[in-house]
Write a protein that holds these residues in place. Structure first.
Motif, PDB file in Angstrom:
ATOM      1  N   ASN A 194       0.841  -1.214   0.000  1.00 37.04           N
ATOM      2  CA  ASN A 194       0.000   0.000   0.000  1.00 37.04           C
ATOM      3  C   ASN A 194       0.865   1.249   0.000  1.00 37.04           C
ATOM      4  O   ASN A 194       0.554   2.230  -0.676  1.00 37.04           O
ATOM      5  CB  ASN A 194      -0.891   0.033   1.251  1.00 37.04           C
TER       6      ASN A 194
ATOM      7  N   ASP B 251       5.092   6.294   4.648  1.00 38.84           N
ATOM      8  CA  ASP B 251       5.457   6.534   3.241  1.00 38.84           C
ATOM      9  C   ASP B 251       5.405   8.019   2.951  1.00 38.84           C
ATOM     10  O   ASP B 251       4.969   8.817   3.796  1.00 38.84           O
ATOM     11  CB  ASP B 251       4.558   5.735   2.306  1.00 38.84           C
TER      12      ASP B 251
ATOM     13  N   GLY C  93      -0.936  10.512   1.545  1.00 35.90           N
ATOM     14  CA  GLY C  93      -1.550  10.364   2.883  1.00 35.90           C
ATOM     15  C   GLY C  93      -2.997   9.881   2.791  1.00 35.90           C
ATOM     16  O   GLY C  93      -3.516   9.625   1.697  1.00 35.90           O
TER      17      GLY C  93
ATOM     18  N   LEU D  71     -11.302   2.484   6.367  1.00 32.31           N
ATOM     19  CA  LEU D  71     -10.125   1.840   5.777  1.00 32.31           C
ATOM     20  C   LEU D  71     -10.092   0.332   5.994  1.00 32.31           C
ATOM     21  O   LEU D  71      -9.709  -0.422   5.107  1.00 32.31           O
ATOM     22  CB  LEU D  71      -8.839   2.444   6.376  1.00 32.31           C
TER      23      LEU D  71
ATOM     24  N   PHE E 226     -13.340  -2.045   0.901  1.00 33.44           N
ATOM     25  CA  PHE E 226     -13.213  -0.592   0.767  1.00 33.44           C
ATOM     26  C   PHE E 226     -11.895  -0.317   0.039  1.00 33.44           C
ATOM     27  O   PHE E 226     -10.821  -0.687   0.494  1.00 33.44           O
ATOM     28  CB  PHE E 226     -13.207   0.116   2.133  1.00 33.44           C
ATOM     29  N   THR E 227     -12.054   0.391  -1.079  1.00 30.54           N
ATOM     30  CA  THR E 227     -10.851   0.739  -1.851  1.00 30.54           C
ATOM     31  C   THR E 227     -11.071   2.051  -2.590  1.00 30.54           C
ATOM     32  O   THR E 227     -12.194   2.384  -2.955  1.00 30.54           O
ATOM     33  CB  THR E 227     -10.484  -0.375  -2.862  1.00 30.54           C
ATOM     34  N   THR E 228      -9.999   2.790  -2.782  1.00 32.28           N
ATOM     35  CA  THR E 228     -10.083   4.012  -3.597  1.00 32.28           C
ATOM     36  C   THR E 228      -9.285   3.816  -4.893  1.00 32.28           C
ATOM     37  O   THR E 228      -9.184   4.717  -5.704  1.00 32.28           O
ATOM     38  CB  THR E 228      -9.498   5.213  -2.828  1.00 32.28           C
ATOM     39  N   LYS E 229      -8.791   2.595  -4.997  1.00 32.31           N
ATOM     40  CA  LYS E 229      -7.960   2.334  -6.191  1.00 32.31           C
ATOM     41  C   LYS E 229      -8.812   1.712  -7.279  1.00 32.31           C
ATOM     42  O   LYS E 229      -9.736   0.947  -6.980  1.00 32.31           O
ATOM     43  CB  LYS E 229      -6.815   1.382  -5.822  1.00 32.31           C
TER      44      LYS E 229
ATOM     45  N   GLY F 137      -8.125  -1.865  -7.153  1.00 35.84           N
ATOM     46  CA  GLY F 137      -7.996  -2.381  -5.784  1.00 35.84           C
ATOM     47  C   GLY F 137      -9.123  -3.352  -5.443  1.00 35.84           C
ATOM     48  O   GLY F 137     -10.175  -3.366  -6.075  1.00 35.84           O
ATOM     49  N   MET F 138      -8.859  -4.159  -4.435  1.00 36.27           N
ATOM     50  CA  MET F 138      -9.891  -5.090  -3.978  1.00 36.27           C
ATOM     51  C   MET F 138     -10.446  -4.698  -2.613  1.00 36.27           C
ATOM     52  O   MET F 138     -11.489  -5.196  -2.185  1.00 36.27           O
ATOM     53  CB  MET F 138      -9.306  -6.494  -3.855  1.00 36.27           C
ATOM     54  N   GLY F 139      -9.727  -3.851  -1.922  1.00 34.00           N
ATOM     55  CA  GLY F 139     -10.188  -3.408  -0.602  1.00 34.00           C
ATOM     56  C   GLY F 139     -10.132  -4.518   0.427  1.00 34.00           C
ATOM     57  O   GLY F 139     -10.933  -4.553   1.357  1.00 34.00           O
TER      58      GLY F 139
ATOM     59  N   GLY G 216      -6.806  -5.755   1.595  1.00 33.53           N
ATOM     60  CA  GLY G 216      -5.494  -5.761   2.256  1.00 33.53           C
ATOM     61  C   GLY G 216      -5.581  -5.370   3.722  1.00 33.53           C
ATOM     62  O   GLY G 216      -5.180  -6.140   4.605  1.00 33.53           O
ATOM     63  N   LEU G 217      -6.098  -4.206   3.993  1.00 37.05           N
ATOM     64  CA  LEU G 217      -6.164  -3.716   5.377  1.00 37.05           C
ATOM     65  C   LEU G 217      -7.096  -4.597   6.222  1.00 37.05           C
ATOM     66  O   LEU G 217      -6.873  -4.791   7.414  1.00 37.05           O
ATOM     67  CB  LEU G 217      -6.600  -2.251   5.413  1.00 37.05           C
TER      68      LEU G 217
ATOM     69  N   ALA H 189       1.185   8.493   4.659  1.00 34.09           N
ATOM     70  CA  ALA H 189       0.423   7.780   5.688  1.00 34.09           C
ATOM     71  C   ALA H 189       1.377   7.082   6.646  1.00 34.09           C
ATOM     72  O   ALA H 189       2.536   6.872   6.317  1.00 34.09           O
ATOM     73  CB  ALA H 189      -0.485   6.763   5.022  1.00 34.09           C
TER      74      ALA H 189
ATOM     75  N   PHE I 182       1.081   3.712   9.172  1.00 37.23           N
ATOM     76  CA  PHE I 182       0.322   2.616   9.793  1.00 37.23           C
ATOM     77  C   PHE I 182       1.148   2.041  10.939  1.00 37.23           C
ATOM     78  O   PHE I 182       2.338   1.807  10.775  1.00 37.23           O
ATOM     79  CB  PHE I 182       0.020   1.537   8.759  1.00 37.23           C
TER      80      PHE I 182
HETATM   81  P1  ADP Z   1      -6.589  -1.941  -1.758  1.00 35.88           P
HETATM   82  O1  ADP Z   1      -5.135  -1.766  -1.629  1.00 35.88           O
HETATM   83  O2  ADP Z   1      -6.967  -3.076  -2.628  1.00 35.88           O
HETATM   84  O3  ADP Z   1      -7.349  -0.700  -2.127  1.00 35.88           O
HETATM   85  P2  ADP Z   1      -6.468  -2.014   1.042  1.00 35.88           P
HETATM   86  O4  ADP Z   1      -7.384  -2.573   2.066  1.00 35.88           O
HETATM   87  O5  ADP Z   1      -5.103  -2.457   1.152  1.00 35.88           O
HETATM   88  O6  ADP Z   1      -7.118  -2.347  -0.336  1.00 35.88           O
HETATM   89  O7  ADP Z   1      -6.523  -0.475   1.147  1.00 35.88           O
HETATM   90  C1  ADP Z   1      -7.761   0.165   1.275  1.00 35.88           C
HETATM   91  C2  ADP Z   1      -7.613   1.606   0.947  1.00 35.88           C
HETATM   92  O8  ADP Z   1      -6.824   2.291   1.959  1.00 35.88           O
HETATM   93  C3  ADP Z   1      -6.872   1.949  -0.243  1.00 35.88           C
HETATM   94  O9  ADP Z   1      -7.668   1.881  -1.429  1.00 35.88           O
HETATM   95  C4  ADP Z   1      -6.401   3.367   0.002  1.00 35.88           C
HETATM   96  O10 ADP Z   1      -7.370   4.310  -0.337  1.00 35.88           O
HETATM   97  C5  ADP Z   1      -6.147   3.392   1.454  1.00 35.88           C
HETATM   98  N1  ADP Z   1      -4.717   3.249   1.759  1.00 35.88           N
HETATM   99  C6  ADP Z   1      -4.126   2.143   2.247  1.00 35.88           C
HETATM  100  N2  ADP Z   1      -2.816   2.370   2.456  1.00 35.88           N
HETATM  101  C7  ADP Z   1      -2.579   3.677   2.141  1.00 35.88           C
HETATM  102  C8  ADP Z   1      -1.415   4.509   2.143  1.00 35.88           C
HETATM  103  N3  ADP Z   1      -0.192   4.042   2.510  1.00 35.88           N
HETATM  104  N4  ADP Z   1      -1.550   5.760   1.726  1.00 35.88           N
HETATM  105  C9  ADP Z   1      -2.769   6.249   1.319  1.00 35.88           C
HETATM  106  N5  ADP Z   1      -3.878   5.481   1.291  1.00 35.88           N
HETATM  107  C10 ADP Z   1      -3.794   4.222   1.689  1.00 35.88           C
END
Ligand code: ADP
Length: 821
Positions: A724, A756, A760, A769, A774-777, A780-782, A784-785, A810, A812
């Motif tokens: 991420n 990173d 942010g 998150l 939930f994803t903004t990509k 993305g699959m949403g 990972g977190l 960001a 974590f």
């Molecule tokens: P994905 O990577 O498939 O989108 P994640 O669960 O890993 O799914 O992440 C969810 C969302 O969290 C991301 O789409 C992103 O918007 C936000 N995110 C995660 N890590 C970061 C980061 N290091 N910087 C900014 N946004 C992040």
């Protein structure tokens, strides 16, 4: 005047007897030998008893006294006659003069005693005359007829004269004694002659009015006593002339000026020709009684006024001849007029509410003309704008012919009216509720059922349930005993009736055809005297439908109205249908949820496998490149193949871990050096890091951080966070920069942060998150977190995202429990 009863001569006396101060009542009565006084020592004793106790000893004593007195009197009288005879003889008197002298002596002696003594003295005088004045002298021989005749004439003359004297004397004594007897009465008795002059005044009159006998006798009675009559003197004289008697009450003034009330009884005193020569008055002081009566009247008036006040009822009188009105205090209060003002019809009409004025005026005119009793309710408008309701009831009293009048009562019924209006309103509200409630309401007549239950109770049945088991027919009998009386609109509509009348008189048999068990339970509840019963059941409508209902019944009150039952029926068909649907949806949903979990699992596997697959693909491509060279570099190919095997193994491990997680299995726990695990994870990402020209810094903890955990899963967390961080959006020219730090927290937990230099985290996304999907990509699959959070929490740790990072993007943080050394 004669005494007719002992009461009239009873008098109170007060005297000292020995050392005692005695109050006694003295009763006078006549006996054969005169008047005797009898003492009543207190209490009520009969006349006979009085006589026995006192009069008999007195009379006995009197007889002894009399004998002695008589002996002495006769001796003295005899001596006097003898002396007078000797004196006459010495003086040389002959028979006639001597007889005259002795006649005078006998007459004188007759004044002192009875006729018997006179006879004795007359005979003695005859003897003396014969002895000293009839020849032969000094003998009792009578020589000549002439002397005998003289002696006989003397004897007769002396007897006659003595008896006459006795008679006159005794008459005078009797008159005086009788008059003195009147002194014994406590009543004031006096006699007036025809000119109203007082001729007799007893001791009672002296005590009552204050004037002595000598002062009163000769005065004009009514002037002296300032008599005030309560009826005219004319009426009194009328009564006296008719019956010779009058009785009534008078007000008189005593010598001290005190006004007293007397009860007076008058009797005419008649002469021989039955003409009135005067009046006997017998007066009793009733001032005290009058005062008590007045007080009683006053207190009765006070009670009456209080009662009128309490009942809000005033009284009134309306003289039809004069038009005068008389109001009680409460009537003044009701009309809001100050007590003491003169009540009038104008005032009555002035207070009458303008809307009722015409009716009231008509009523009064009619009442005046017809003189008929009337009763009416109308309103009053008070000066302060208040409205009062009054009920007027009047009766025409023709008691006095010349002036008939209405006597009546006026009652303030405002409170009653208001209470009635409230009651009516509440009744209307109830009626409205009953009619319009969106619940079917029935009123049932349960009188037959009550009778049947009463019978059962008298037979000793206590368990109705058991009775139903033994007598199955009784349930239908109960149903037949419950009769519809009323049904509201909703009830009619719900049960497919044409109107409320269709229900009236029906039993509930048909209605409970499908739910006799419910009816039975309702009956048992009723028998146990429960006031309510409620159950969901099915009922049959008049048009044969079966509806799902909530059946409730309330008994109005076993003591007040045991014969009435209120039944409420709520149509719950829609709810039952909705519940059925809900159950169906829930089943579908459970299936969908299972699918969803499967989806999440698949997504997780896909997400996690992605990275090792990409690594395998990269290693494969590198291996091919090395082998396709004109001179294949077999060492590099071996390295690539080793990487491929390693990544494939990791992928297999990842799948295994994800499945285990999905099955809820706990992670495998081994002691891990955290920095070592971070180093390994970054090693997995070397191709990614290289491809993106990223700068990765690992700042290790100064002392080794040992945690207990599943190495592969902790790898997953670090790999996901690092990917991420690599993928975080940033300006195109800048290279990704990642700083991984490890250390201990204030709570002595192992902490590592991955920062990173990206854009942010958007604060709007902060809460979401860690949610699945939930994803903004774009690609993305949403997941990972979400996977990171699950793994960290399974290891007893926490993961947080911070928008503030030392290198601008960001940050974590993950903390995990440290295993003590
Ligand atoms: P994905 O990577 O498939 O989108 P994640 O669960 O890993 O799914 O992440 C969810 C969302 O969290 C991301 O789409 C992103 O918007 C936000 N995110 C995660 N890590 C970061 C980061 N290091 N910087 C900014 N946004 C992040």
């Amino acid at each position: 005047m004669s005494l007719t009863s002992f009461d009239t001569v009873m008098r109170r006396e007060e005297f000292i007897e020995g050392e005692r101060h005695v109050h006694r009542a003295v009763v006078g009565f006549r006996t054969g030998s005169g008047n005797a006084l009898v003492r009543n020592d207190g209490g009520v004793v009969s006349t006979l008893e009085l006589f026995r106790r006192r009069a008999v000893p007195l009379l006995a004593a009197g007889r002894i006294e009399r004998h002695r007195w008589l002996l002495a009197f006769w001796l003295l009288g005899g001596a006097a006659i003898g002396l007078f005879s000797l004196a006459c003889a010495a003086l040389g008197f002959n028979l006639i003069p001597a007889a005259l002298v002795l006649l005078l002596v006998v007459i004188f002696l007759a004044l002192f005693d009875s006729c018997i003594s006179s006879v004795f003295f007359s005979v003695l005088a005859v003897g003396c005359l014969n002895f000293w004045f009839v020849g032969p002298l000094h003998t009792f021989i009578i020589g000549s007829r002439h002397d005998l005749a003289t002696l006989i004439v003397f004897l007769l003359s002396s007897l006659f004269a003595a008896c006459l004297i006795r008679l006159v004397h005794s008459l005078g004594v009797s008159e005086r004694e009788q008059a003195s007897l009147l002194d014994l009465t406590s009543d004031a008795v006096f006699v007036r002659d025809a000119d109203d002059i007082i001729t007799y005044w007893n001791r009672g009159a002296e005590e009552l009015y204050g004037w002595s006998r000598h002062e009163a006798i000769g005065k004009v009675a009514h002037e002296l006593l300032k008599t005030r009559f309560q009826v005219s003197l004319l009426e009194i004289n009328d009564a006296l002339r008719r019956s010779g008697r009058w009785e009534g009450e008078l007000i008189r003034t005593t010598r001290t000026g005190r006004r007293i009330s007397v009860s007076s009884r008058w009797s005419y005193r008649l002469n021989d020709r039955r003409n009135s020569v005067g009046t006997l008055e017998c007066n009793t002081d009733i001032s005290e009684r009058k005062r008590t009566e007045d007080e009683l009247n006053r207190s009765q008036a006070a009670y009456l006024a209080e009662a009128q006040k309490l009942s809000n009822t005033g009284s009134f009188g309306w003289n039809l001849s004069t038009g005068e009105l008389f109001w009680s205090g409460e009537t003044f209060r009701i009309f809001g007029v100050e007590e003491g003002a003169t009540p009038s019809m104008a005032l009555v009409l002035e207070r009458t509410h303008p809307d009722d004025l015409a009716v009231v005026r008509d009523l009064l005119v009619k009442a005046h003309a017809d003189r008929r009793d009337f009763r009416h309710e109308h309103r009053l408008l008070m000066p302060n704008g208040d409205v009062k309701h009054v009920r007027v009831v009047a009766r025409c009293d023709f008691g006095s012919k010349n002036s008939p009048q209405f006597v009546g009562a006026v009652m303030d019924i405002t409170a009653q009216k208001e209470a009635y209006a409230k009651l009516e309103k509440s009744e209307q509200r109830y009626r409205y509720l009953f009619d319009r409630m969106p619940i079917a309401l029935w009123q049932l007549n349960a009188s037959n059922l009550v009778a049947q239950f009463k019978q059962l109770r008298s037979e000793g049945v206590t368990d109705l349930d058991a009775y139903f088991d033994e007598n199955p027919a009784f349930l239908r009998s109960c149903m037949e005993a419950m009769i519809f009386e009323e049904a509201n609109e909703r009830g009619v509509q719900m049960f497919g009736g044409r109107g409320a009348d269709e229900f009236k008189g029906r039993s509930v048999v048909g209605t409970f055809e499908e739910s006799s068990a419910t009816f039975r339970r309702a009956m048992v509840s009723r028998y146990q005297r429960n006031t309510n019963f409620e159950e969901e059941t099915k009922m049959v409508t008049l048009d044969g439908r079966i509806v799902d209902v909530l059946f409730t019944t309330a008994r109005v009150g076993f003591s007040k109205d045991p014969d009435t039952s209120l039944v409420g029926v709520l149509d719950i068909s829609a709810r039952v249908e909705a519940e059925r649907r809900l159950q169906q949806v829930q089943a579908e949903f459970a299936h969908a949820a299972r699918l969803s979990v499967l989806g999440e699992l698949t997504a997780s596997i896909a997400h996690e496998i992605n990275q090792p697959l990409a690594a395998i693909a990269n290693a494969g491509a590198a291996g091919l490149r090395w082998i396709n060279r004109p001179k294949p570099d077999l060492d590099e190919v071996r390295d690539s193949l080793t990487s491929m095997l390693h990544d494939a193994k990791r992928a297999a491990e990842l799948i295994g871990r994800i499945r285990a997680m999905a099955n809820g299995k706990p992670p495998e726990r081994t002691q891990l050096d955290l920095d070592e695990v971070i180093q390994e994870a970054l090693q997995f990402l070397r191709h990614e890091i290289q491809a993106r020209s990223a700068i990765v810094t690992h700042e290790k903890s100064r002392q080794p951080l040992v945690i207990a955990g599943d190495r592969t899963q902790v790898h997953q967390v670090i790999v996901n966070l690092a990917i991420n961080a690599l993928q975080a959006p940033r300006p195109q020219q800048s290279n990704p920069q990642i700083v991984v730090r490890s250390g201990t927290s204030a709570r002595n937990r192992a902490v590592f942060t991955i920062e990173d230099n990206g854009a942010g985290i958007n604060p709007c996304h902060a809460n979401r998150l860690f949610e699945s999907f939930f994803t903004t990509k774009e690609t993305g699959m949403g997941m990972g977190l979400r996977i990171c959070k699950s793994i960290v929490e399974a290891h007893g740790g926490e993961i947080t995202a911070d928008t503030v990072s030392s290198i601008g993007g960001a940050c974590f943080s993950v903390n995990l429990p440290i295993v003590p050394a």
